[in-house]
Design a protein around this motif. Sequence first.
Motif, PDB file in Angstrom:
ATOM      1  N   THR A  43     -59.327   2.374 -10.896  1.00  0.00           N
ATOM      2  CA  THR A  43     -58.615   3.556 -11.395  1.00  0.00           C
ATOM      3  C   THR A  43     -58.479   4.318 -10.300  1.00  0.00           C
ATOM      4  O   THR A  43     -59.426   4.998  -9.753  1.00  0.00           O
ATOM      5  N   VAL A  44     -57.065   4.577 -10.095  1.00  0.00           N
ATOM      6  CA  VAL A  44     -56.578   5.605  -8.961  1.00  0.00           C
ATOM      7  C   VAL A  44     -55.852   6.757  -9.568  1.00  0.00           C
ATOM      8  O   VAL A  44     -54.746   6.145 -10.461  1.00  0.00           O
ATOM      9  N   GLU A  45     -56.061   8.096  -9.382  1.00  0.00           N
ATOM     10  CA  GLU A  45     -55.349   8.856  -9.818  1.00  0.00           C
ATOM     11  C   GLU A  45     -54.239   9.355  -8.687  1.00  0.00           C
ATOM     12  O   GLU A  45     -54.516   9.723  -7.469  1.00  0.00           O
ATOM     13  N   TYR A  46     -52.904   9.155  -8.895  1.00  0.00           N
ATOM     14  CA  TYR A  46     -51.828   9.195  -7.812  1.00  0.00           C
ATOM     15  C   TYR A  46     -51.005  10.652  -8.102  1.00  0.00           C
ATOM     16  O   TYR A  46     -50.591  11.128  -7.048  1.00  0.00           O
ATOM     17  N   SER A  47     -51.138  11.292  -9.094  1.00  0.00           N
ATOM     18  CA  SER A  47     -50.674  12.503  -9.260  1.00  0.00           C
ATOM     19  C   SER A  47     -51.484  13.198 -10.515  1.00  0.00           C
ATOM     20  O   SER A  47     -52.014  12.550 -11.383  1.00  0.00           O
ATOM     21  N   THR A 125     -50.388   1.563  -2.456  1.00  0.00           N
ATOM     22  CA  THR A 125     -50.476   0.833  -1.201  1.00  0.00           C
ATOM     23  C   THR A 125     -51.419   1.567  -0.301  1.00  0.00           C
ATOM     24  O   THR A 125     -52.090   0.932   0.530  1.00  0.00           O
ATOM     25  N   GLU A 126     -51.527   2.939  -0.198  1.00  0.00           N
ATOM     26  CA  GLU A 126     -52.580   3.495   0.702  1.00  0.00           C
ATOM     27  C   GLU A 126     -54.055   3.134   0.214  1.00  0.00           C
ATOM     28  O   GLU A 126     -54.817   3.074   1.150  1.00  0.00           O
ATOM     29  N   HIS A 127     -54.153   3.094  -1.160  1.00  0.00           N
ATOM     30  CA  HIS A 127     -55.423   2.697  -1.559  1.00  0.00           C
ATOM     31  C   HIS A 127     -55.876   1.124  -1.208  1.00  0.00           C
ATOM     32  O   HIS A 127     -56.943   0.928  -0.557  1.00  0.00           O
ATOM     33  N   LEU A 128     -55.083   0.235  -1.030  1.00  0.00           N
ATOM     34  CA  LEU A 128     -55.365  -0.870  -0.635  1.00  0.00           C
ATOM     35  C   LEU A 128     -55.489  -0.803   0.772  1.00  0.00           C
ATOM     36  O   LEU A 128     -56.428  -1.657   1.448  1.00  0.00           O
ATOM     37  N   ARG A 129     -54.818  -0.134   1.441  1.00  0.00           N
ATOM     38  CA  ARG A 129     -54.842  -0.104   2.746  1.00  0.00           C
ATOM     39  C   ARG A 129     -56.328   0.357   3.442  1.00  0.00           C
ATOM     40  O   ARG A 129     -57.025  -0.105   4.314  1.00  0.00           O
ATOM     41  N   SER A 130     -56.719   1.423   2.599  1.00  0.00           N
ATOM     42  CA  SER A 130     -57.954   2.173   2.929  1.00  0.00           C
ATOM     43  C   SER A 130     -59.142   1.301   2.506  1.00  0.00           C
ATOM     44  O   SER A 130     -60.149   1.376   3.164  1.00  0.00           O
ATOM     45  N   ALA A 134     -54.055  -5.730   3.494  1.00  0.00           N
ATOM     46  CA  ALA A 134     -52.821  -5.602   4.060  1.00  0.00           C
ATOM     47  C   ALA A 134     -51.753  -5.965   2.921  1.00  0.00           C
ATOM     48  O   ALA A 134     -51.563  -7.075   2.482  1.00  0.00           O
ATOM     49  N   PRO A 135     -51.347  -4.802   2.215  1.00  0.00           N
ATOM     50  CA  PRO A 135     -50.396  -5.301   1.157  1.00  0.00           C
ATOM     51  C   PRO A 135     -48.828  -5.519   1.386  1.00  0.00           C
ATOM     52  O   PRO A 135     -48.119  -4.554   1.689  1.00  0.00           O
ATOM     53  N   ARG A 136     -48.657  -6.695   1.638  1.00  0.00           N
ATOM     54  CA  ARG A 136     -47.178  -7.203   2.197  1.00  0.00           C
ATOM     55  C   ARG A 136     -46.845  -8.409   1.216  1.00  0.00           C
ATOM     56  O   ARG A 136     -47.820  -9.117   1.399  1.00  0.00           O
ATOM     57  N   CYS A 164     -45.372  13.162  -3.088  1.00  0.00           N
ATOM     58  CA  CYS A 164     -46.227  12.548  -3.335  1.00  0.00           C
ATOM     59  C   CYS A 164     -47.568  12.693  -2.488  1.00  0.00           C
ATOM     60  O   CYS A 164     -47.301  13.446  -1.458  1.00  0.00           O
ATOM     61  N   ASP A 165     -48.952  12.369  -2.874  1.00  0.00           N
ATOM     62  CA  ASP A 165     -49.882  12.665  -2.239  1.00  0.00           C
ATOM     63  C   ASP A 165     -50.116  11.723  -1.008  1.00  0.00           C
ATOM     64  O   ASP A 165     -50.843  11.873  -0.025  1.00  0.00           O
ATOM     65  N   SER A 166     -49.666  10.559  -1.226  1.00  0.00           N
ATOM     66  CA  SER A 166     -49.735   9.427  -0.295  1.00  0.00           C
ATOM     67  C   SER A 166     -48.502   9.180   0.685  1.00  0.00           C
ATOM     68  O   SER A 166     -47.332   9.508   0.115  1.00  0.00           O
TER      69      SER A 166
END
Length: 294
Positions: A43-47, A125-130, A134-136, A164-166
């Motif tokens: 679970t990711v909080e994006y805002s 997207t940022e979470h996956l990259r971190s 490679a989200p594409r 956005c924070d990302s």
Amino acid sequence: MAPTSVWSALAVAVLLTATLTSCSGSDPATSAGSSPAASSSVTVEYSPGLTEDIYLPADSKRVPLVVLIPGGGWMTADPAGLASLAAGLAEAGVAAAPAHIRASDDGVTYPAPVEDVLCAVAAATEHLRSAGYAPRPVVVLGHSSGAHLAALAVLAVDDYAPTCDSPEVRPDALVGLSGPYDISQVPDVAAALLGSSPDEDPGAWASANPVARAGLRPEVPVLLLHGDADELVPVDLTTQFAEALDAAGHRTTVEVVPGADHETIYSAEVAADRITRWLRSSGPWTSASRSATP
């Protein structure tokens, strides 16, 4: 085309009641109380106050990302019912993130819900990259009113300036499930999104109508699914949107699913395989993977 007056009456009487309780808040595949299985999820909080559950495939780091946006008549947006579809996509090798967004019951109107969609896309997207993925491609999927919002977030992404924070992300593709895309045909319901009538703010209504924005980003491929047993949102609203997309040059795939209704169209059994097959066969997964960097 369903007459506006008839469809508006249907929408007020049905869409704002049935969809609020069954559209995406309950999962047709898990109504007995079982939990969907996935390789893993986080679970990711994006805002502040807004989260998304990211379902991760087990066997690949270069994966498509699908961010799932729930319906709710533009009044609510509970993604709980999309969990089974997200888990099914993860089992097929697709990262999937059902996202909470704000709606009119949260005191916001257009364009805030679309901006929430874009921030959810950016955070996933940022979470996956971190995490080393490679989200594409990056795909936005929506159900019902969520399909309308997803269409705006993908086609008209350059119109919005979300905070956005990302880092912001331009989505690569769109998947719509049983969406009321032409809001001019559902004015009584869409007023919850706009906070006005078409006569009061015609510019905002035109800006928030995906059919009117179909000419944007013609390079974006689109998959539209709709059940032929849907008694809430007429199939015509999907086929008319598809015609506008085709005329603008989009690679548009439309499937009217026999026996599916407004609720079962987003079940894993109905949608997961159709979405993954489209990703593989229509180009967005294959072409993006060739050019992606880990």
